[in-house]
Design a protein around this motif. Structure first.
Motif, mmCIF file in Angstrom:
data_model
loop_
_atom_site.group_PDB
_atom_site.id
_atom_site.type_symbol
_atom_site.label_atom_id
_atom_site.label_comp_id
_atom_site.label_asym_id
_atom_site.label_seq_id
_atom_site.Cartn_x
_atom_site.Cartn_y
_atom_site.Cartn_z
ATOM 1 N N THR A 372 5.120 -26.032 -31.879
ATOM 2 C CA THR A 372 5.052 -26.500 -30.495
ATOM 3 C C THR A 372 4.764 -25.386 -29.501
ATOM 4 O O THR A 372 4.402 -25.648 -28.351
ATOM 5 C CB THR A 372 6.365 -27.179 -30.102
ATOM 6 O OG1 THR A 372 7.441 -26.209 -30.143
ATOM 7 C CG2 THR A 372 6.693 -28.312 -31.068
ATOM 8 N N GLY A 373 4.954 -24.133 -29.941
ATOM 9 C CA GLY A 373 4.776 -23.013 -29.023
ATOM 10 C C GLY A 373 5.852 -22.941 -27.965
ATOM 11 O O GLY A 373 5.619 -22.433 -26.866
ATOM 12 N N GLN A 374 7.047 -23.415 -28.315
ATOM 13 C CA GLN A 374 8.147 -23.460 -27.354
ATOM 14 C C GLN A 374 9.396 -22.798 -27.932
ATOM 15 O O GLN A 374 9.638 -22.880 -29.142
ATOM 16 C CB GLN A 374 8.483 -24.917 -27.003
ATOM 17 C CG GLN A 374 7.339 -25.704 -26.397
ATOM 18 C CD GLN A 374 6.990 -25.254 -24.993
ATOM 19 O OE1 GLN A 374 7.883 -24.878 -24.217
ATOM 20 N NE2 GLN A 374 5.709 -25.274 -24.661
ATOM 21 N N PHE A 375 10.183 -22.173 -27.052
ATOM 22 C CA PHE A 375 11.520 -21.760 -27.430
ATOM 23 C C PHE A 375 12.415 -22.993 -27.380
ATOM 24 O O PHE A 375 12.402 -23.750 -26.400
ATOM 25 C CB PHE A 375 12.033 -20.668 -26.495
ATOM 26 C CG PHE A 375 11.509 -19.301 -26.827
ATOM 27 C CD1 PHE A 375 12.182 -18.475 -27.718
ATOM 28 C CD2 PHE A 375 10.326 -18.846 -26.256
ATOM 29 C CE1 PHE A 375 11.699 -17.220 -28.039
ATOM 30 C CE2 PHE A 375 9.833 -17.586 -26.569
ATOM 31 C CZ PHE A 375 10.521 -16.771 -27.466
ATOM 32 N N THR A 376 13.165 -23.206 -28.449
ATOM 33 C CA THR A 376 13.914 -24.460 -28.581
ATOM 34 C C THR A 376 15.409 -24.316 -28.364
ATOM 35 O O THR A 376 16.118 -25.323 -28.375
ATOM 36 C CB THR A 376 13.666 -25.072 -29.967
ATOM 37 O OG1 THR A 376 14.092 -24.140 -30.974
ATOM 38 C CG2 THR A 376 12.203 -25.393 -30.164
ATOM 39 N N GLY A 377 15.904 -23.105 -28.184
ATOM 40 C CA GLY A 377 17.334 -22.969 -27.945
ATOM 41 C C GLY A 377 17.865 -21.630 -28.380
ATOM 42 O O GLY A 377 17.143 -20.768 -28.904
ATOM 43 N N THR A 378 19.156 -21.451 -28.173
ATOM 44 C CA THR A 378 19.866 -20.220 -28.525
ATOM 45 C C THR A 378 20.813 -20.496 -29.679
ATOM 46 O O THR A 378 21.545 -21.491 -29.660
ATOM 47 C CB THR A 378 20.661 -19.701 -27.312
ATOM 48 O OG1 THR A 378 19.739 -19.392 -26.259
ATOM 49 C CG2 THR A 378 21.457 -18.462 -27.661
ATOM 50 N N VAL A 379 20.795 -19.645 -30.694
ATOM 51 C CA VAL A 379 21.673 -19.842 -31.846
ATOM 52 C C VAL A 379 22.783 -18.802 -31.910
ATOM 53 O O VAL A 379 23.727 -18.957 -32.682
ATOM 54 C CB VAL A 379 20.874 -19.839 -33.166
ATOM 55 C CG1 VAL A 379 19.942 -21.031 -33.234
ATOM 56 C CG2 VAL A 379 20.107 -18.533 -33.346
ATOM 57 N N MET A 380 22.665 -17.739 -31.119
ATOM 58 C CA MET A 380 23.747 -16.753 -31.056
ATOM 59 C C MET A 380 23.804 -16.161 -29.660
ATOM 60 O O MET A 380 22.778 -15.781 -29.081
ATOM 61 C CB MET A 380 23.551 -15.633 -32.076
ATOM 62 C CG MET A 380 24.778 -14.719 -32.210
ATOM 63 S SD MET A 380 24.527 -13.292 -33.295
ATOM 64 C CE MET A 380 23.751 -12.135 -32.161
ATOM 65 N N ASP A 381 25.013 -16.085 -29.118
ATOM 66 C CA ASP A 381 25.252 -15.435 -27.824
ATOM 67 C C ASP A 381 26.642 -14.817 -27.921
ATOM 68 O O ASP A 381 27.651 -15.483 -27.705
ATOM 69 C CB ASP A 381 25.173 -16.456 -26.698
ATOM 70 C CG ASP A 381 25.152 -15.793 -25.318
ATOM 71 O OD1 ASP A 381 25.609 -14.634 -25.211
ATOM 72 O OD2 ASP A 381 24.682 -16.432 -24.367
ATOM 73 N N GLN A 382 26.672 -13.519 -28.267
ATOM 74 C CA GLN A 382 27.928 -12.870 -28.620
ATOM 75 C C GLN A 382 28.222 -11.658 -27.760
ATOM 76 O O GLN A 382 27.326 -10.838 -27.479
ATOM 77 C CB GLN A 382 27.863 -12.416 -30.083
ATOM 78 C CG GLN A 382 27.963 -13.553 -31.083
ATOM 79 C CD GLN A 382 29.390 -14.053 -31.208
ATOM 80 O OE1 GLN A 382 30.249 -13.375 -31.755
ATOM 81 N NE2 GLN A 382 29.627 -15.250 -30.685
#
Length: 891
Positions: A372-382
């Motif tokens: 899609t050429g899109q960022f789909t989300g965050t999987v780590m924020d530490q």
């Protein structure tokens, strides 16, 4: 069943992950249990390697009996589920089907031919057949794999040495190595190195990527104090051929920064502020070899290039890497990349440079979807303010700052650290850069953190200004593991997200509050010695990472830690570079893996009910020949089905195909075209292909089609490396059809009269008669034979009819007429008919039928009877006999 008992049964099934989807029978079948283990294969050897191949949880497994009833279970954390027929199923024979949890990403793992199901370390296909009758228990192991996990044993590693241009009067020569490769098991000093490029070819690079399709190494320019860019400048990406050791400029990433090095001005001091903010970060190449991704640290965008060509004039696209909400927009510093199961993972840190507060430091990983050429989300924020090890050598001078943790980014040398004055030139003050992202086989992230301070401070440099006193920097990077938490977000080991393997003994006595999955990232007094580059070969038991002092010697190289315990020995390293001392003189690390091999198979069976589906009670075909042909019709492999009807084509387990003959992206034809198998005495004598492609489940149907050819075949086109196909199954039927024939006719007719026969063909089963033929030689003497049936013909006195198909229990009637003869004496016409069919007929006794019909002679008429009256009485026929003794008298 009481409500209480029913509830107890439901609870028991739920506890084992088993859910019944049929109404239970009245009593327990008495059959045993099937324990199914599902693992993630990595090495294409058809064996379950327990140290390398973890169980897969949440996979659906279906147990089906011969009546078509089934129960479904779900694998638990260890990858196992126990399926119990109980009172829901019965019959003793069962089919096990393991459902692919992620089609298009995962494929069947490599299976082994086996004569029995005794050894659970031998991998079965995802569809298996078991006998649980009489209380027998069975344990099987099957697998899925992602082709990107594959690597050959002891593959080559490639890294980049960095060479200084300060002091300016004595710069490292352009002939010094940058890119160098060595085997995975190389340990020692400069062990088994193959130099691929020099400083003159690439200048200083950090990010590396390997295109396993074209077998080319890519390297990205890097901003580091006191070491120059290569000929392509700050946005350069270079392409190196390991076979020829030739390097060329692949492309220049735009807007990568314009700050130049000036080694003559305070040992390039001003360039220190540029580190992590200009030039390029990590670089990776997609598994299919089509795309190259690189992080531009200056404009904070992800760039995408066509990796199939020798050069790229322009990017295919670029994408803004969104600020995850750092304390200030300028604090967001993306750097690292990782590729996993078709997605791109982009990592960076909130540097806290704007606030100077440790509480504002964070490590963030976002997911990019190439489709899609899109960022789909965050999987780590530490957060990054957890305790870490530091520099704790005994006898360090007063005023040494040891750096036991991460510290906010700055552009100057800190004068204080954690309330302590940093008065000595020795200093460790790690500033975090999330530089590399890898994934373990079970999906955990393995992260490389680089130390920005080491790249801007340098090794043993004199004082250059009032704000930058003499400095000998000790780097303090890290290798961390991140495991999924309850909300499916990844949590760092330092924050308690993974197993803490650290003990005082294996971590060198570091900070007792520090939590580490990999305590082996230390040597001597250096409790955190990672340089930020990590590589995982999933067929090996250790993880290599770039490191300061990889052995007990000052410099840079590669160190290895155990993938399970995180520990390492003093000599688990390969020393490669001494030019930057302990201040990080090495770049990224990549494994030069081959593309994944292929396997095609797998079963030939007897489809007794001719439904085209592999039912549990149906037997395998043993000893049948299966051939594999390439797109040009060349035979490239031959297999013979084993005791369980299985066959496979591959170059790693069965080894009946050469790797060079079996690339992906080609169309292969699997044929059962050995004539001897179908001839008298052959294993398929009397058998024919069953109906192909029945239902919507390619794993349990028959794929063999004849398409006008005498033998069944199926085409398979693996679109990508390692995209195994175990659905090339062949079912055969021996479709017996008991044809019977009955002929009905008159018992007596007069001379010359019309005779009507009825022939009734019936199919008594058990299968459809696809074609039948009756043959009826008509009696001698009859005339004017005729029939109105369109499927019949009469030639040379024989009636022949054909038809079909004829379903079980169905009949077909044929009518035939003829005129009886005019005999001089009584004759009996015996009319016999025979029926034959295409399918074998189990009862030939009812394939013939006869009917006798009597035809009397024309009676002798006395001459005294009037001729006309006599003729009328005899239907127009008149025979006058002269009586003996009345010679001369006419009648």
């Amino acid at each position: 069943m009481s409500l209480a008992l029913s509830a107890a049964l439901s609870a028991s099934l739920a506890a084992t992950g088993v859910v019944s989807v049929v109404s239970p029978a009245a009593a327990d079948s008495g059959d045993g249990d099937a324990t199914v283990r599902v693992v993630r294969e990595v090495n294409a050897n058809g064996k379950w390697d327990q140290a390398l191949e973890p169980g897969m949880s949440g996979v659906s497994v279906v147990l089906t009996d011969d009546a078509g009833r089934s129960i479904t279970g779900t694998t638990q954390a260890d990858g196992t589920v126990k399926l119990t027929p109980g009172n829901s199923l019965g019959g003793g024979k069962y089919r096990i089907e393991v459902k692919n949890p992620d089609k298009g990403v995962l494929f069947p793992g490599f299976a082994s031919l086996r004569s029995d199901l005794i050894d659970p370390t031998v991998l079965s296909s995802n569809v298996e057949f078991v006998d649980l009758s009489g209380g027998k228990n069975v344990e099987i192991t099957t697998s899925f794999w992602s082709p990107e996990d594959y690597c050959q044993k002891n593959a080559m590693l490639v890294t980049a040495c960095q060479n200084p241009t300060i002091p300016p009067q004595n710069p490292a020569p352009d002939s010094n190595r940058t890119l160098t490769s060595f085997p995975f098991d190389a340990r020692g000093e400069y062990n088994q190195l193959t130099d691929l490029a020099t400083t003159g070819d690439t200048g200083t690079v950090w990010g590396l990527g390997y295109n396993k399709v074209t077998k080319q190494v890519f390297s990205a320019a890097y901003a580091k104090r006191g070491t120059k860019y290569g000929p392509g400048g700050p946005g350069a990406i270079y392409r190196t051929d390991p076979a020829t050791k030739q390097t060329s400029l692949f492309t220049k990433v735009p807007n990568a920064g314009s700050t130049g090095h000036n080694p003559n001005a305070g040992m390039d001091e001003a360039f220190g502020a540029v580190v992590g903010k200009e030039s390029l970060g990590d670089l990776d190449v997609s598994t299919d070899g089509k795309d190259l991704y690189v992080v531009n640290m200056h404009d904070r965008r992800l760039y995408r290039y066509d990796a199939t060509q020798p050069t790229a004039a322009k990017e295919k696209a670029s994408y803004a890497i969104k600020d995850p909400g750092c304390a200030a927009p300028g604090d967001w510093r993306p750097y690292g990349l990782g590729l996993y199961e078709g997605k791109v993972y982009v990592g960076g840190v909130c540097s806290a440079q704007s606030t100077g507060s440790k509480a504002d430091m964070r490590a963030v990983v976002q997911v990019f979807d190439p489709v899609t050429g899109q960022f789909t989300g965050t999987v780590m924020d530490q957060p990054l303010n957890f305790p870490r090890g530091g520099l704790t050598a005994p006898g360090l001078p007063e005023g040494t700052c040891n750096g036991e943790g991460w510290y906010p980014w700055t552009n100057v040398r800190p004068l204080n650290q954690d309330g302590k004055a940093c008065t000595h030139d020795y200093i460790q003050n790690p500033e975090p850069e999330l530089s590399d992202i890898n994934f373990e086989t079970n999906g955990d992230m393995v992260l490389g953190f680089a130390d920005r301070f080491a790249d801007r401070a340098g090794w043993a440099l004199p004082s250059t200004s009032a704000t930058w006193p003499a400095t000998t920097a000790f780097q303090g990077g890290d290798i961390n593991r991140a495991c999924r938490g309850g909300n499916h977000m990844f949590v760092l080991d330092g924050n308690g997200g993974c197993t803490n393997n650290a003990t005082p003994e294996n971590s060198g006595g570091q900070n007792p509050d520090a939590k580490e999955f990999y305590p082996g990232d230390n040597t001597g007094a250096h409790h955190e010695n990672s340089s930020g580059g990590v590589a995982i070969s999933k067929v090996e038991t250790t993880i290599p990472f770039t490191a300061m002092d990889p052995i007990l010697k000052t410099g840079s190289g590669v160190r290895w830690v155990d993938r399970t315990t995180g520990t390492a020995g003093d000599n688990d390293g390969n020393f490669l570079n001494d030019t930057f001392g302990k201040a990080r003189g090495i770049g990224d690390l990549e494994v030069m893996c081959d593309e994944a091999p292929l396997q095609i198979g797998n079963r030939v069976w007897k489809d007794l009910d001719e439904d085209g589906i592999q039912d549990p009670g149906e037997e395998p075909v043993v000893g049948a020949t299966v051939n594999l042909y390439d797109a040009d019709g060349k035979k490239i492999g031959t297999a013979v089905t084993n005791e369980r009807g299985e066959y496979y084509f591959d170059s790693t387990v069965t080894k009946n195909v050469k790797p060079e003959d079996f690339p992906y992206g080609k169309t292969y034809t699997v044929k059962m075209d050995n004539p001897a198998d179908f001839q008298a005495g052959g294993v398929l004598d009397g058998w024919k292909p069953t109906r192909p492609n029945q239902g919507d489940n390619d794993q349990v149907d028959s794929s063999g089609e004849t398409s006008g050819n005498p033998f069944p075949a199926v085409e398979v086109t693996p679109k990508g490396a390692g995209q195994n196909d175990h659905g090339a199954d062949f079912g055969f039927t021996n479709p017996q059809a008991d044809l019977s024939v009955i002929k009905i006719g008159p018992a007596k007719v007069g001379p010359g009269e019309d005779i009507e026969y009825q022939i009734i063909v019936t199919n008594n089963g058990p299968n459809t008669a696809t074609r039948w033929t009756i043959t009826d030689p008509l009696p001698d003497g009859v005339t004017n034979a005729r029939t109105s049936n369109a499927d019949c013909g009469i030639a040379a006195g024989t009636l022949t009819c054909s038809g079909g198909p004829l379903a079980v229990g169905e009949s077909h009637t044929i009518t035939v007429r003829a005129n009886a003869p005019i005999p001089q004496q009584t004759v009996t016409l015996k009319n016999c008919v025979k029926v034959t069919g295409t399918e074998p007929d189990p009862n030939m006794d009812n394939n013939n039928s006869c009917v006798p019909t009597e035809v009397p002679p024309v009676p002798v008429i006395d001459p005294a009877i009037g001729g006309a009256a006599a003729a009328a009485a005899l239907g127009g026929f008149l025979l006058i006999r002269r009586r003996r003794g009345n010679a001369g008298a006419a009648m």
